[in-house]
Design an enzyme around this catalytic site. Structure first.
Site, short mmCIF file in Angstrom:
data_model
loop_
_atom_site.label_atom_id
_atom_site.label_comp_id
_atom_site.label_asym_id
_atom_site.label_seq_id
_atom_site.Cartn_x
_atom_site.Cartn_y
_atom_site.Cartn_z
N HIS A 70 43.04 36.33 39.17
CA HIS A 70 42.04 35.51 38.48
C HIS A 70 40.87 36.40 38.06
CE1 HIS A 70 39.88 31.91 37.36
NE2 HIS A 70 38.81 32.45 37.92
N ASP A 76 42.62 27.89 42.07
CA ASP A 76 41.90 29.16 42.25
C ASP A 76 41.18 29.23 43.60
OD1 ASP A 76 42.74 29.97 39.70
OD2 ASP A 76 40.97 29.13 38.74
C1 GAR Z 1 44.23 38.20 32.96
O1 GAR Z 1 42.92 38.65 32.73
C2 GAR Z 1 44.26 37.23 34.14
O2 GAR Z 1 43.30 37.53 35.11
C3 GAR Z 1 43.92 35.94 33.46
O3 GAR Z 1 44.62 35.98 32.25
C4 GAR Z 1 44.72 37.34 31.81
C5 GAR Z 1 46.16 37.61 31.44
O4 GAR Z 1 46.30 38.86 30.84
N1 GAR Z 1 44.36 34.82 34.26
C6 GAR Z 1 43.75 33.65 34.29
O5 GAR Z 1 42.76 33.39 33.63
C7 GAR Z 1 44.38 32.64 35.22
N2 GAR Z 1 43.65 31.42 35.22
P1 GAR Z 1 47.77 39.47 30.61
O6 GAR Z 1 48.63 38.39 29.97
O7 GAR Z 1 47.54 40.62 29.66
O8 GAR Z 1 48.30 39.91 31.95
#
Ligand code: GAR
Length: 210
Positions: free
Chosen positions: A109, A145
């Site tokens: 997160h 979360d």
């Molecule tokens: C990441 O920054 C992760 O922390 C966030 O989405 C992004 C995905 O990046 N997750 C959330 O916000 C979960 N609620 P990615 O697809 O490049 O791994």
């Protein structure tokens, strides 16, 4: 060797980092499937490129969250994974789903939990005037979360920084920290016990975190 199913919704840069660490033999595990809720998720292409089964279960074709999660669970169970990794999976999971895999789901997160649960975390940290921000890896429990944090990584917030720049720096940290936590889990050095994340007590010293 542990088997992992990864759930995602978008780019999949965290997935890529995990794939890369497995192929460098840093993590003793195999990703047995990648499942997305959006067919446009670039993470599905990353999976295909790595020879991993890439599956889309489109949430818009289900009447309820329960129906969706039931389908998701039956798909996951075909692969019988030891661990489910949420890597930018942007859907809330039902308590029934989460309880079914207790202690076996990790999430990353983009905030220093318990701050900024939910969405728009980077902008919220800037708007609050925070001096630091970051990312957290935690076990998933029914509380959104809210499960026990395993590891956090911090970045400073500079003056005049916009949310995208901040997100980029946070994500750079994510790509370091998530593979590390997954490695610990796969070595049986990380467990969830009584709603707490329990680490083998040598890990933090070894990794330079203590
Ligand atoms: C990441 O920054 C992760 O922390 C966030 O989405 C992004 C995905 O990046 N997750 C959330 O916000 C979960 N609620 P990615 O697809 O490049 O791994």
């Amino acid at each position: 060797k542990k088997s992992i199913v990864v759930l995602l919704s978008g780019n999949g840069s965290n997935l890529q980092a995990i794939i890369d660490e497995i192929s460098r033999q840093k993590i003793n595990a195999k990703i047995v499937a990648v499942i997305a809720n959006q067919k446009t998720a670039y993470g599905l292409i990353r999976a295909e490129n790595a020879g991993i089964p890439a599956i889309c279960i489109d949430h818009t074709s289900f009447a309820s969250r329960e129906d969706y999660d039931t389908q998701m669970a039956s798909c996951i169970n075909e692969f019988n994974p030891n661990l489910i990794v949420l890597a930018g999976f942007m859907r809330i999971l039902t308590p029934a789903f989460v309880e079914n895999y207790q202690g076996r789901i990790l999430n990353i997160h983009p905030s220093l939990l318990p701050k900024y649960k939910g969405l728009q975390t980077h902008q919220r940290a800037i708007d609050a005037g925070d001096e630091e921000h970051g990312a957290s890896v935690h076990f998933v429990t029914p509380e959104l979360d809210g499960g026990p944090v395993v590891l956090q990584s911090k970045v400073p917030i500079f003056e005049q920084q916009d949310a995208q720049e901040l997100a980029d720096r946070v994500q750079q940290q994510e790509r370091q920290m998530y593979p590390l936590v997954i490695k610990w889990f796969c070595e049986d050095r990380l467990k969830m016990i009584d709603n707490k994340a329990v680490l083998d007590n040598q890990i933090l010293a070894e990794e330079g975190y203590a």
